[in-house]
Design a protein around this motif. Structure first.
Motif, PDB file in Angstrom:
ATOM      1  N   ARG A 166       0.841  -1.213  -0.045  1.00 36.61           N
ATOM      2  CA  ARG A 166      -0.384  -0.096  -0.170  1.00 36.61           C
ATOM      3  C   ARG A 166       1.067   1.555   0.209  1.00 36.61           C
ATOM      4  N   ILE A 226      -0.363   4.300  -4.113  1.00 35.29           N
ATOM      5  CA  ILE A 226      -1.774   5.362  -4.048  1.00 35.29           C
ATOM      6  C   ILE A 226      -1.260   6.127  -5.315  1.00 35.29           C
ATOM      7  N   ARG A 242     -14.155   6.742  -6.389  1.00 36.24           N
ATOM      8  CA  ARG A 242     -13.673   5.707  -5.834  1.00 36.24           C
ATOM      9  C   ARG A 242     -12.712   5.035  -5.910  1.00 36.24           C
ATOM     10  N   GLN A 243     -11.691   5.118  -7.099  1.00 36.45           N
ATOM     11  CA  GLN A 243     -10.487   4.826  -7.224  1.00 36.45           C
ATOM     12  C   GLN A 243      -9.651   5.715  -6.951  1.00 36.45           C
ATOM     13  N   ASP A 287      -7.060   6.929  -3.142  1.00 37.54           N
ATOM     14  CA  ASP A 287      -6.760   6.365  -1.873  1.00 37.54           C
ATOM     15  C   ASP A 287      -6.217   7.976  -1.152  1.00 37.54           C
ATOM     16  N   TYR A 330     -15.225  12.733   0.243  1.00 37.92           N
ATOM     17  CA  TYR A 330     -14.307  11.645   1.345  1.00 37.92           C
ATOM     18  C   TYR A 330     -15.146  10.948   1.264  1.00 37.92           C
ATOM     19  N   MET A 378     -15.113   8.234  -1.418  1.00 38.92           N
ATOM     20  CA  MET A 378     -13.841   7.037  -1.325  1.00 38.92           C
ATOM     21  C   MET A 378     -13.990   5.696  -0.290  1.00 38.92           C
ATOM     22  N   ALA A 379     -13.323   4.751  -0.691  1.00 37.44           N
ATOM     23  CA  ALA A 379     -12.997   3.307  -0.306  1.00 37.44           C
ATOM     24  C   ALA A 379     -12.044   3.460   1.238  1.00 37.44           C
ATOM     25  N   GLU A 380     -12.694   2.343   1.389  1.00 34.87           N
ATOM     26  CA  GLU A 380     -11.521   1.965   2.951  1.00 34.87           C
ATOM     27  C   GLU A 380     -10.115   1.503   2.723  1.00 34.87           C
ATOM     28  N   PRO A 381      -9.110   1.894   2.865  1.00 34.24           N
ATOM     29  CA  PRO A 381      -9.044   2.744   3.314  1.00 34.24           C
ATOM     30  C   PRO A 381      -8.510   4.024   2.702  1.00 34.24           C
ATOM     31  N   LYS A 382      -8.431   5.138   2.985  1.00 33.84           N
ATOM     32  CA  LYS A 382      -8.542   6.559   2.571  1.00 33.84           C
ATOM     33  C   LYS A 382      -7.478   7.269   4.201  1.00 33.84           C
ATOM     34  N   TRP A 383      -6.906   8.212   2.975  1.00 35.99           N
ATOM     35  CA  TRP A 383      -6.034   8.441   4.166  1.00 35.99           C
ATOM     36  C   TRP A 383      -6.753  10.073   3.375  1.00 35.99           C
TER      37      TRP A 383
END
Length: 179
Positions: A38, A42, A79-80, A82, A102, A105-110
């Motif tokens: 991961r 990014i 959706r694509q 993170d 926000y 957005m799918a998990e995990p997200k920063w």
């Protein structure tokens, strides 16, 4: 005349795991492997609203080359992505849009607050400017500056990579239901 090299010594076969694994296998924990993967994959979503966008664009140029950090390809759909990079001033009218992006957005997200305006509202002290995006969404990394230098953004990205790599991996919904 050069002295000839000695012939290679044959490996001594041992028993047990060392004989099976040898030098061809690297052992690690699943958490560490996922964190490492991961860290270098990014996919940023640039929410660029103001002058800091020019500094963001310079990150893909050869002196800085954000591609070395695995974060070059921006995704223009939440959706694509993170990593949500909030770049510049966010007004009160844009705040619900930012929150919706926000949430999509799918998990995990920063989240990275890019510049003084995204971090604290900047030099704008009026009723139309959001005084920091951390009032509506959680922020993982703050990049200071007006506009921030590309080196500062790369420092922030490396801090985020360290955070991602050290993050404890959680079980997915299917794994959590099975437990």
């Amino acid at each position: 005349m050069a002295k000839p090299l000695p012939p290679p010594r044959p490996r001594i076969a041992t028993s047990g795991e060392a004989a099976l694994l040898g030098d061809a296998v690297v052992l690690t924990r699943l958490d560490k492997a996922i964190g490492w993967a991961r860290k270098y994959s990014i996919f940023p979503y640039p929410f660029a609203t103001a002058c800091c966008a020019m500094e963001y664009m310079s990150l893909s140029m050869s002196p800085y080359d954000i591609d070395r950090f695995g974060a070059l390809l921006p995704r223009f759909t939440p959706r694509q992505a993170d990593l949500l990079m909030v770049i510049g001033t966010v007004t009160m009218r844009q705040a619900p849009i930012l929150k919706r992006v926000y949430e999509q957005m799918a998990e995990p997200k920063w989240v990275m607050a890019f510049g003084a305006c995204a971090s604290s509202g900047g030099f704008y002290d009026n009723y139309t400017t959001l005084p920091g995006i951390d009032l509506i969404i959680p922020v993982d990394v703050y990049v200071p500056g007006c506009p921030p230098r590309p080196e500062g953004v790369l420092d922030g990205l490396m801090a985020l990579q360290r955070k991602i790599q050290n993050q404890k991996q959680t079980a997915g919904p299917a794994e959590a239901a099975a437990r």
